[in-house]
Each structure stands twice: as structure tokens, then as C-alpha cells.
Scaffold this active site. Structure first.
Site, short mmCIF file in Angstrom:
data_model
loop_
_atom_site.label_atom_id
_atom_site.label_comp_id
_atom_site.label_asym_id
_atom_site.label_seq_id
_atom_site.Cartn_x
_atom_site.Cartn_y
_atom_site.Cartn_z
N HIS A 1 1.87 10.01 1.12
CA HIS A 1 1.45 9.00 0.14
C HIS A 1 2.31 9.10 -1.12
CE1 HIS A 1 -2.61 8.58 2.34
NE2 HIS A 1 -1.68 7.77 2.81
N CYS A 2 2.50 7.94 -1.74
CA CYS A 2 3.42 7.80 -2.87
C CYS A 2 2.61 7.43 -4.12
CB CYS A 2 4.42 6.70 -2.54
SG CYS A 2 5.58 6.31 -3.85
N CYS A 19 10.93 5.91 -1.34
CA CYS A 19 10.40 5.90 0.03
C CYS A 19 11.37 5.20 0.98
CB CYS A 19 9.03 5.25 0.08
SG CYS A 19 7.74 6.28 -0.66
N CYS A 41 8.89 1.58 -2.21
CA CYS A 41 9.65 1.84 -3.43
C CYS A 41 11.02 2.39 -3.03
CB CYS A 41 8.90 2.81 -4.35
SG CYS A 41 8.91 4.51 -3.75
N HIS A 75 4.25 6.85 8.10
CA HIS A 75 3.70 8.21 8.22
C HIS A 75 4.32 8.93 9.43
CE1 HIS A 75 0.80 8.53 5.06
NE2 HIS A 75 -0.08 7.67 5.54
N CYS A 125 4.09 0.56 -4.23
CA CYS A 125 4.79 0.99 -3.01
C CYS A 125 3.82 0.98 -1.84
CB CYS A 125 5.34 2.40 -3.21
SG CYS A 125 6.02 3.12 -1.70
N HIS A 154 2.73 0.93 6.74
CA HIS A 154 2.31 2.19 6.10
C HIS A 154 2.10 3.28 7.16
CE1 HIS A 154 -0.22 4.51 3.09
NE2 HIS A 154 -0.70 5.00 4.23
N GLU A 155 1.36 2.94 8.21
CA GLU A 155 1.06 3.95 9.23
C GLU A 155 2.32 4.38 9.98
OE1 GLU A 155 -1.59 5.49 9.10
OE2 GLU A 155 -2.78 4.09 7.91
ZN LIG Z 1 -1.64 6.73 4.52
ZN LIG Z 2 6.96 5.01 -2.52
#
Ligand SMILES: [Zn+2]
Ligand SMILES: [Zn+2]
Length: 194
Positions: free
Chosen positions: A151-152, A179, A176, A145, A157, A141-142
């Protein structure tokens, strides 16, 4: 050698994973392996680095995530373009009591902390499998970024905002379709274009 990349950057060295402080070798390798597999990127593991002293907030007994990111950012060396720190200390930013990880949007540095991932909401210790999955999810996740992903809304996701471990636990280790597409576009951009 002349650095005139017109080819997509693909499995060339891209991400350095940096153990900070007493991060375990297992955690570092698990994170590195998943970054490589999920993003299909060249990954290397750096030498262990101490946490920057100036990041420690004595009054909160936590580490300032922004200061840790600045420390990591200064360690980026070509041909690597991104750095992901792995730490065991509790991270915070001014507006949150704690964060599992932090990154510069579109920047070079990201960090994941295991500190809050070992226990469940009820205070019991998480299984090693649950813990490991959380660590991987926050790391991916990071890092996403840093590739400009925000953010989704999709609750299935990895870019869904998950402030609590039980939110994290509901996520698959997957982005997802949208993304994933955005990531592919961004990673393939030639070096020097962002
Ligand atoms: Zn985040
Ligand atoms: Zn997503």
C-alpha cells in the site's frame, strides 16, 4: 521450444483473466482491456470457471477470498504467470467483514469482486460509469500486489488502501510515479526470477 528468456517479458502472455461463476462478459472484458492497457501486458481471457465449493462459508454467506485465490493459483498455466479472477460473490477474509478484492503479495493469483461495488455508501445504486471505474481500480490494485507492490501513502495512487467505495471513487485510475516505476521494474524481470 527452449525457454531461455533473457529478454524482458513485454506483451508476451502474462495475465490470464478468469470469469468465476456468473461474472458478466462485459466486466471481464473491461478488466482484461484495462490490465492490458495500464500495465502494457499480454492478457488473455480464460473459460468461465465455477467458484470452488470449499470457499463458501455457510455461516457468513460469503466466500473465503483465500480459498478462491488457492483455486485460481492452481489454474495458472505457462506461459501465463498471473491469474486474475473476476467474480460477483461477496468475498471476505477472517479479519474483515468483506473485501473488494484480494491477492497474494508477490504471488500469482488475484481476485476482484463486483459485489460491493454496485452501491454507494448511501445505499443508492452507483452509475454504470462509477461502478466500472471501481471494478477496474480494484483489479489493477490487486494485480499490482502480485507484483510485490504494497500500500502507498499517496492518496492519489491506486495502491492507496481504500476500504470503502467512496475512497475508491476519489482515486484516479493511475499509479503514482513511484509505484509506476516499481511496477515497470518488476514486470520486466525475466520469467523465473520472481
Ligand atoms: Zn491492497
Ligand atoms: Zn503509489
Amino acid at each position: 521450444m527452449e525457454d531461455r528468456r533473457e529478454e524482458p517479458v513485454f506483451l508476451e502472455p502474462v495475465v490470464s483473466v478468469c470469469p468465476l461463476g456468473d461474472a458478466t462478459a462485459v466486466d471481464v472484458r473491461v478488466v482484461a482491456a484495462n490490465v492490458q492497457a495500464v500495465f502494457d501486458l499480454g492478457v488473455d481471457i480464460l473459460e468461465r470457471s465455477p467458484l470452488p465449493e470449499e470457499a463458501f462459508l455457510a455461516d457468513r454467506r460469503q466466500y473465503d477470498a483465500a480459498a478462491v485465490l488457492r483455486h485460481l493459483d492452481a489454474m495458472v498455466r505457462p506461459p501465463f504467470r498471473k491469474i486474475l479472477g473476476v467474480t460477483t460473490v461477496d468475498l471476505c477474509i477472517p479479519v474483515f467483514t468483506h473485501v473488494f478484492g484480494e491477492a497474494h503479495l508477490g504471488g500469482r493469483a488475484a481476485v476482484v469482486s463486483s459485489f460491493r461495488l454496485r452501491t454507494n455508501e448511501n445505499g443508492f445504486k452507483a452509475s454504470i460509469e462509477t461502478y466500472t471505474h471501481r471494478l477496474i481500480k480494484v483489479a489493477l490494485h490487486e494485480l499490482a500486489h502480485t507484483r510485490n507492490l504494497v500500500h502507498c501513502d499517496n492518496p492519489r495512487c491506486l495502491m492507496h488502501f481504500s476500504p470503502k467505495v467512496n475512497h475508491l471513487d476519489r482515486l484516479p485510475i493511475l499509479f503514482c510515479e513511484r509505484c509506476r516505476y516499481l511496477l515497470t521494474q518488476d514486470w520486466r524481470r525475466p520469467a523465473g526470477m520472481g
